[in-house]
Design an enzyme around this catalytic site. Structure first.
Site, short mmCIF file in Angstrom:
data_model
loop_
_atom_site.label_atom_id
_atom_site.label_comp_id
_atom_site.label_asym_id
_atom_site.label_seq_id
_atom_site.Cartn_x
_atom_site.Cartn_y
_atom_site.Cartn_z
N VAL A 45 0.92 -1.15 -0.19
CA VAL A 45 0.15 0.16 -0.06
C VAL A 45 0.86 1.15 0.00
CG1 VAL A 45 -1.70 1.15 1.29
CG2 VAL A 45 -1.98 -1.22 1.23
N PRO A 99 -15.59 -2.74 -37.79
CA PRO A 99 -16.30 -3.45 -38.72
C PRO A 99 -18.03 -3.51 -38.33
CG PRO A 99 -15.17 -4.71 -37.09
CD PRO A 99 -14.71 -3.38 -37.16
N ASP A 138 -20.63 6.31 -44.44
CA ASP A 138 -21.13 5.16 -45.54
C ASP A 138 -22.10 4.27 -45.01
OD1 ASP A 138 -19.33 6.11 -47.19
OD2 ASP A 138 -17.85 4.56 -46.74
N LYS A 196 -22.15 3.74 -49.98
CA LYS A 196 -21.73 2.94 -51.33
C LYS A 196 -22.12 1.46 -50.90
CE LYS A 196 -17.99 6.09 -52.60
NZ LYS A 196 -18.20 6.98 -51.44
N MET A 241 -15.94 -7.64 -50.39
CA MET A 241 -16.94 -7.39 -51.38
C MET A 241 -17.03 -8.42 -52.40
SD MET A 241 -16.33 -3.26 -51.61
CE MET A 241 -14.44 -3.52 -51.47
#
Length: 471
Positions: free
Chosen positions: A23, A224, A247, A269, A382
């Site tokens: 301590v 993500p 987006d 997009k 994609m």
């Protein structure tokens, strides 16, 4: 108000700590950061304290506590497990009007230690007056996440300009406006980016010839999907935004963290379908920044990994608009981690390759022979619309048709789905997968069932069976 918050100047001041255990070690570490001259009264020392004593970083009085030890000290801390001794230290210190703290014994304290957020020289102290120290600690953690590490250096630079600004701007209101503009504008952004010299030049220029508000573009990776994966820097920047261009891939949970009164514009997009053309998005970023606004361009994942962030910053550079980049967790890292699929593993894959399935029509074709090599993991962004071509080409160039594959839909989100199969069924798996989806090809996929941990992850084998049966 039970306690008056004060900040004590302890540099070179004598402080006595009674006790030499763990301590005491924690309190001494804090005192040393403040520059105190620490003396420790204890028969034995914790090994780390003994090492500090050997280095000359503290003075050790290897004896019992005596009241005379209090005569020349500024404040006292009792950190022993002996309640009677702690009480005695408190009484003797009070009799000499010394500030005293008995650790974890509030009635025996004339001062208490707050929870501290240290951005020296900027210090934030939080106290519950000893009533709820855990609550104070939780508040400290929240404040830690909101205050950039650059604040300390920014305060130092501002301190170096104070006298000059006071001489040049005679009124208190004028100086207040000067600093409010500096701390909300380009000066603060440059300090956050670590460019102290440019930040100082901004202050110099503002003193010589006050400018209108200067805007900038900040490219931020939103991660993500799971808002918990947003970086601290990303959160800080989003709280400063005047305008946010985002987006479709940015989750609602992340958008909820944007400053409430910031304008939000979707320029989303999806593969083959653009809500706003890229050149229009570029121009919007530039126009808003030229209006003096802080413009956050919020992009899913990491802005420099298949996010066209480089193109947007090329346009900003050509227009002479300043910009910053805040990286984010990319889908290949986040989605696979939440699916229990390591990208690399000594037994299965020595490399990982990130590929986009949505490439420019006039671009060079993939080196399929390179991508078809074994003992590597392919993470394909994609790629669902071209899953059939990807599967056919990889098999044609030598990848085994039974190579494990996964389609991770809406990775890291509450509705995450993980479909697994083999390379020759990739098109079937991808056909009805909710978007956005990441394709993963490689032997590491077989670890999914063993390592899946995210509670919304779906039973891969059952899903695979249902998808194949539907086909």
């Amino acid at each position: 108000m039970e306690y008056l918050p004060l900040f004590a100047q302890l540099k070179q001041r004598p402080v006595l700590v009674v006790g030499g255990g763990e301590v005491a070690l924690r309190k001494i570490a804090l005192l040393r950061r403040a520059g105190a001259c620490v003396s420790v009264v204890a028969k034995k020392l914790h090994p780390e304290l003994a090492a500090l004593e050997q280095e000359g970083a503290l003075r050790w009085l290897a004896q019992s506590f005596e009241p005379a030890q209090l005569d020349a000290v500024f404040l006292v801390i009792a950190a022993t497990s002996d309640a009677a001794l702690n009480r005695r230290v408190f009484d003797e210190a009070n009799a000499r009007q010394r500030l005293v703290n008995v650790v974890d014994d509030q009635p025996l304290c004339s001062f208490i230690f707050p929870s501290i957020v240290d951005r020296s020289p900027l210090i934030v102290a939080i106290s519950s007056s000893g009533n709820a120290p855990v609550l104070a600690r939780l508040l400290r953690e929240k404040i830690e996440s909101l205050l950039p590490a650059s604040l300390g250096r920014m305060a130092e630079v501002a301190g170096g300009f104070r006298d000059r600004i006071k001489a040049r701007i005679p009124t208190t209101d004028g100086r207040r406006r000067f600093w409010e503009k500096a701390f909300r504008g380009r000066f603060a952004s440059l300090m956050a980016a670590g460019d102290t010299r440019a930040a100082e030049a901004v202050l110099e220029a503002e003193l010589d010839a006050p400018q209108g508000p200067q805007g900038e573009i900040i490219l931020v990776g939103a991660g993500p999907g799971d808002a918990g994966l947003l970086t601290l820097r990303g959160l800080q920047v989003m709280q400063q935004a005047d305008v946010v261009l985002y987006d479709h891939l940015v989750s609602d949970g992340v958008l909820d963290l944007v400053r409430r009164d910031a304008d939000r514009i979707c320029v989303g997009k999806r593969a083959g379908a653009h809500a706003v053309a890229q050149h229009e998005t570029n121009q919007m970023l530039i126009d808003f920044a030229r209006e003096g606004k802080t413009v956050v361009r919020l992009k899913g994942g990491d802005p420099f990994i298949f996010g066209r962030g480089g193109e947007e910053l090329e346009a900003a550079k050509a227009a002479g608009v300043p910009f910053q980049v805040v990286p984010g967790v990319t889908a290949a890292s986040g989605a696979t981690a939440y699916a229990g699929i390591p990208l690399t593993h000594r037994d299965y894959a020595q490399s990982a390759v990130f590929v986009t399935g949505h490439y420019k029509p006039d671009s060079e074709p993939f080196d399929w022979a390179l991508l078809a090599k074994s003992r590597q993991t392919l993470a394909i962004y994609m790629g669902t619309m071209k899953a059939a071509e990807i599967s056919q080409q990889l098999i044609a160039h030598g990848r085994d048709a039974t190579t494990p594959v996964a389609v991770i839909s809406r990775g890291t989100r509450e509705d995450q789905r993980v479909l697994t199969g083999t390379l020759d069924t990739l098109n079937i798996l991808a056909k009805d997968a909710p978007m956005p989806a990441l394709l993963v090809v490689g032997e590491v996929v077989q670890l999914h069932q063993q390592l899946a941990w995210f509670q919304h992850s779906t039973d891969a084998e059952n899903l695979r069976s249902s998808v194949v049966n539907l086909a």
